[in-house]
Enzyme design. Structure first.
Site, short mmCIF file in Angstrom:
data_model
loop_
_atom_site.label_atom_id
_atom_site.label_comp_id
_atom_site.label_asym_id
_atom_site.label_seq_id
_atom_site.Cartn_x
_atom_site.Cartn_y
_atom_site.Cartn_z
N PRO A 1 16.30 14.25 43.32
CA PRO A 1 17.10 13.10 42.87
C PRO A 1 17.17 11.95 43.87
O PRO A 1 17.80 10.94 43.59
CB PRO A 1 18.48 13.72 42.67
CG PRO A 1 18.54 14.82 43.67
CD PRO A 1 17.14 15.38 43.75
N CYS B 1 13.13 24.91 50.20
CA CYS B 1 14.42 25.58 50.39
C CYS B 1 14.24 27.08 50.13
O CYS B 1 15.08 27.74 49.52
CB CYS B 1 15.52 24.96 49.53
SG CYS B 1 15.13 24.83 47.79
#
Length: 296
Positions: free
Chosen positions: A120, A234
């Protein structure tokens, strides 16, 4: 909720890190993390934001390795979203771990930079801020809805030098060339609380590995010789991290550049010297970062 993760992941983590380290990782998954934010230096500065928080009686802690980041141990995102400093784009709510890759990349003014999986926009806007809003950033996002969210965040943060491409970065022409590339690759999220979700499967890991390999291969084709890129996920599984690097780097003239000066970050052992694997803890999500230089 009971502190459980899928059996196959438990087995992978114990095999990779051992029982003692696994138990600490498990604890890190399930502990509630405080809200963390990054000051948007395009619109504000750390002093102004601290003053704004003090006015609202919101306590904050500083971050030793990043002067523009704050930890807010006693508040919620909902409360922060109502503040003028949030509404005006003076701050960006972002996990500490995800602030690391742009810092390692060190974006500079007038550099042509590619963000391969940008939405985002946390790292895109951070790169713009780190380069005084003067780097030329191309931000790729293949999903139309996510690309709209990216554009919204860029506008809100006052970023003026980003070109958003609605494109799968794997399909970029090899005629492109960039001074720096950030590949924050799509991954399983095995360093985050995503491990609690029902959609955390072996298939997700396999799908992620395939995309990571293709994206890294593309990145090294379109990075200028002598220049650097950052690969991050991640995930804390070596099959999404070191194994991808070992496989793809063999095909290219490129080498790992050691990551230094981030000593206060809790780390897991790595199998490639100079890379960084952040341990899931009360403050941090699990995260892997590697800096790569294309030699020719």
């Amino acid at each position: 909720m009971e502190n459980t993760i899928p059996d196959f992941l438990k087995e992978k983590l114990i095999n990779q890190y051992g029982q003692s380290e696994f138990e600490k990782i498990l604890e890190g998954y399930f502990i509630n993390k405080p809200v963390t934010l990054r000051v948007n230096t395009i619109k504000s500065n750390i002093q102004e934001v601290k003053e704004g928080l003090k006015k609202e009686n919101i306590k904050y802690d500083e971050v030793s390795w990043y002067k523009d980041a704050l930890i807010l141990p006693e508040t919620t995102e909902e409360i922060l979203r109502k503040l003028s400093i949030y509404e005006e784009g003076n701050i960006y709510l972002q996990s500490l771990s995800s602030m690391i890759p742009p810092i390692i990349l060190e974006p500079k003014e007038k550099e042509n930079i590619l963000d391969m999986a940008a939405a985002p926009g946390g790292k895109t806007t951070q790169m713009a801020a780190l380069s005084n809003n003067k780097a030329y950033i191309t931000a790729c996002e293949m999903n139309k809805i996510r690309a709209e969210k990216l554009k919204y965040n860029l506008q809100k943060q006052g970023v003026g030098t980003v070109n958003v491409m609605l494109e799968d970065a794997r399909r970029l022409s090899n005629f492109f060339s960039f001074d720096k590339i950030l590949l924050d690759a799509p991954c399983s999220g095995s360093g985050t609380d995503n491990v609690k979700q029902t959609n955390f499967t072996k298939e997700l890991i396999e799908k992620s590995i395939k995309a990571q390999e293709q994206l890294l291969d593309k990145a090294l084709k379109i990075l200028k010789p002598g220049k650097t890129m950052v690969y991050s996920t991640c995930s804390i599984l070596k099959e999404e991290n070191e194994e991808i690097l070992n496989k793809v780097l063999k095909k290219h003239k490129a080498s790992i550049q050691p990551i230094e000066n981030l000593l206060d970050i809790p780390q897991l052992p790595v199998t490639i010297k100079g890379t960084l694997c952040v341990k899931p803890t009360a403050l941090y999500e699990g995260f892997f970062v590697a800096k790569i230089k294309k030699t020719s």
